[in-house]
Design a protein around this motif. Sequence first.
Motif, PDB file in Angstrom:
ATOM      1  N   ASP A 152      -9.433   0.257   5.127  1.00 42.14           N
ATOM      2  CA  ASP A 152      -9.502  -1.123   4.647  1.00 42.14           C
ATOM      3  C   ASP A 152      -9.136  -1.201   3.165  1.00 42.14           C
ATOM      4  O   ASP A 152      -8.466  -2.137   2.732  1.00 42.14           O
ATOM      5  N   HIS A 165      -2.455  -8.828   6.529  1.00 40.29           N
ATOM      6  CA  HIS A 165      -3.629  -9.113   7.349  1.00 40.29           C
ATOM      7  C   HIS A 165      -3.335  -8.881   8.835  1.00 40.29           C
ATOM      8  O   HIS A 165      -4.207  -8.422   9.590  1.00 40.29           O
ATOM      9  N   SER A 166      -2.115  -9.178   9.254  1.00 42.72           N
ATOM     10  CA  SER A 166      -1.730  -8.935  10.647  1.00 42.72           C
ATOM     11  C   SER A 166      -1.715  -7.444  10.946  1.00 42.72           C
ATOM     12  O   SER A 166      -2.209  -6.994  11.985  1.00 42.72           O
ATOM     13  N   HIS A 196      -3.399  -5.178   9.371  1.00 50.36           N
ATOM     14  CA  HIS A 196      -4.789  -4.719   9.303  1.00 50.36           C
ATOM     15  C   HIS A 196      -5.479  -4.921  10.643  1.00 50.36           C
ATOM     16  O   HIS A 196      -6.155  -4.013  11.160  1.00 50.36           O
ATOM     17  N   THR A 197      -5.327  -6.097  11.232  1.00 50.52           N
ATOM     18  CA  THR A 197      -5.945  -6.392  12.533  1.00 50.52           C
ATOM     19  C   THR A 197      -5.426  -5.449  13.608  1.00 50.52           C
ATOM     20  O   THR A 197      -6.195  -4.888  14.393  1.00 50.52           O
TER      21      THR A 197
END
Length: 268
Positions: free
Chosen positions: A136, A249-250, A252-253
């Motif tokens: 993260d 963010h995409s 990361h998911t």
Amino acid sequence: MRQEIPAAVLALTAELSSERETHATLDSLFTYAGAPGDPPEGSKHAKALAWLRRANKESTEPLRVLGRVLEGYMDEVLDPSNRWDKERIEKRQKIVKALAEADLQYVKGGKITSAMGTPTRTLSEFIRERDLESIDQEFQRAVKNATASPREAVSAASNILESVCKVIISDENLPAPAKQDLQSVWGVVRKHLGMDPSKVEDQDLQQILSGLLSVAHGIGSLRTHASSAHGAGKTPYRLEPRHARLAIHSAHTLCLFVLESWSKRGNG
């Protein structure tokens, strides 16, 4: 190179340790951490502040002291669904953010290191250990670059996802594709983990999974066409910070879903 504990991190650490410890355990913690001198006088908060400031002035390695003080708080396993643990996670994230703003990061095991130029080997270790907090932090560094250098940030997001796929391929002894780009390694991992929307009975989950598969292709393509990893070409993308953050963010998911799916198979 000697580096002092940043002021913001020092304040947050003093606040956290004084909340979580008694006077006796606070003394034991700072002694274990190698903080110099005898326990300072005053309240727990005043004591922690004074000891950390003293470490900055007198210790040869202030960040080593900081890492050991934070170790128990940063490495403990917490449950986000638990109200008390949720508060602890939020405070931990504040420290992560403050460290990142000083180009530092916490590494599992009580170490504070530079956040600049983290080698791929270290990221691979994070992935193998399923150290989601450290992964993260890699994404948070990409987010931090999104405003100043969105192309660099997109490249970083793609690289992290690509690294996840390559570690899985290596650890599972899967046949490596001829090309080592994201599209190719993702195809191998997707097949290995059984990420086939057509085999998912729930239509809602099927739609979400289909979207995630598109995300992998989109991130890989964006990196190729618009990131710093390749020449901009005759018609460069008008890549804005918001686009970079969307890609980060995409990724990361998708990255966390892949790691959780890998863990569910009982590997490692």
